[in-house]
Enzyme design. Structure first.
Site, PDB file in Angstrom:
ATOM      1  N   ARG A  77      -3.549 -10.148   4.791  1.00  0.00           N
ATOM      2  CA  ARG A  77      -4.053 -10.208   3.419  1.00  0.00           C
ATOM      3  C   ARG A  77      -2.966  -9.654   2.520  1.00  0.00           C
ATOM      4  O   ARG A  77      -2.625  -8.472   2.602  1.00  0.00           O
ATOM      5  CB  ARG A  77      -5.339  -9.378   3.322  1.00  0.00           C
ATOM      6  CG  ARG A  77      -5.984  -9.335   1.942  1.00  0.00           C
ATOM      7  CD  ARG A  77      -7.237  -8.466   1.987  1.00  0.00           C
ATOM      8  NE  ARG A  77      -7.862  -8.342   0.679  1.00  0.00           N
ATOM      9  CZ  ARG A  77      -7.523  -7.449  -0.241  1.00  0.00           C
ATOM     10  NH1 ARG A  77      -6.538  -6.583   0.016  1.00  0.00           N
ATOM     11  NH2 ARG A  77      -8.152  -7.405  -1.400  1.00  0.00           N
ATOM     12  N   LYS A  84       0.819  -1.221   0.000  1.00  0.00           N
ATOM     13  CA  LYS A  84       0.000   0.000   0.000  1.00  0.00           C
ATOM     14  C   LYS A  84       0.850   1.268   0.000  1.00  0.00           C
ATOM     15  O   LYS A  84       2.053   1.240   0.249  1.00  0.00           O
ATOM     16  CB  LYS A  84      -0.989  -0.038   1.163  1.00  0.00           C
ATOM     17  CG  LYS A  84      -2.093  -1.062   0.906  1.00  0.00           C
ATOM     18  CD  LYS A  84      -3.228  -0.988   1.899  1.00  0.00           C
ATOM     19  CE  LYS A  84      -4.355  -1.937   1.480  1.00  0.00           C
ATOM     20  NZ  LYS A  84      -5.454  -1.973   2.463  1.00  0.00           N
TER      21      LYS A  84
END
Length: 268
Positions: free
Chosen positions: A248, A214
């Site tokens: 995840r 991210k």
């Protein structure tokens, strides 16, 4: 906790949820797996590397993403879910915030619903999950990072999601919480909530951390998406040390190795 046909230990073990984006525009791997053969090959590869659950997403939620219709999202995810369930013995999570998509995905074989809005986007989604009797991941999210007391506000927001789930009939043993890295948070907010992840254990539910590749990692290291593996692995180590049940991730093999090494040290 049971997800599909698999039992998961809720304490002392961190599992890997592998990301399968069947979208043309996801921030990291958009367009790579939106064809059936490529998607199934990637699932097989992630299973071989040790993935415990596959998380299928049919709509990109990256910053500035273009929303797709329910019909388009259904058409993207349901054939893939059906083929995964037909070919592999792996629990399938469906990443959606829409009740109609969730219903179609569950009918196709989805074992878990992963909602980035924590039941605050679609008023019918919690009932769909409750009626199906499957687990859900409730993620923290806000449209803007307008906090007065950041960590306290996050706890309050998640408490609202949990209340919605419970009032809809979802049992406590079917609820997981996700702090929502990269959603409605500043760079500093993202770092702080990972550093203080253990505070979310106050709810008594298993935790999921989704930090893979991210933008906050890119900001911290000044690196593009393609070079954020090492930064992701650091967040996985912290997730293990702070007792998260799932991470995840995009890179299954590397994260599995990091989890095993971290668990070997902290469980000695």
């Amino acid at each position: 906790m049971k997800i599909g046909t698999k039992e998961f230990d809720m304490k002392g073990k961190t599992y890997v949820m592998g990301i399968l984006n069947v979208t043309p525009d996801s921030f990291s791997d958009g367009g790579k797996f939106n064809q059936m053969d490529a998607a199934l090959f990637h699932v097989e590869e992630m299973i071989r590397e040790g993935m415990d659950v596959v998380d299928v997403g049919g709509e990109s939620t990256r910053p500035g993403y273009a929303a797709v219709s329910e019909e388009e999202e259904i058409n993207r995810v349901t054939p893939v879910i059906e083929q995964i369930k037909a070919r592999f013995d792996i629990p399938v999570s469906l990443d959606t915030c829409k009740s109609r998509v969730a219903s179609a995905g569950i009918a196709a074989g989805a074992d878990l619903i992963n909602d980035i809005w924590g039941f605050k986007n679609d008023g019918n989604l919690a009932k769909v999950v409750a009626d199906a009797g499957i687990p859900c991941i409730l993620m923290h999210n806000r449209k803007t990072p307008d906090y007065t007391d950041y960590m306290q506000n996050v706890l309050e927001d998640l408490a609202e999601s949990v209340q919605t789930a419970r009032l809809s009939g979802i049992a406590d043993e079917r609820i997981l919480l996700d702090p929502g890295i990269g959603f409605g948070k500043t760079y500093e907010n993202n770092l702080e909530i990972i550093n203080k992840l253990e505070i979310l254990h106050s709810f008594g539910y298993p935790l999921v951390l989704g930090a893979s590749r991210k933008s906050f990692i890119g900001t911290a290291l000044d690196l593009p998406v393609s070079e954020r593996l090492e930064g992701t692995l650091v967040t996985t180590v912290i997730a293990v040390m702070k007792g998260a049940m799932f991470v995840r991730v995009h890179d299954v093999k590397e994260n599995i190795r990091v989890i095993k090494m971290t668990e070997a040290i902290i469980n000695k």
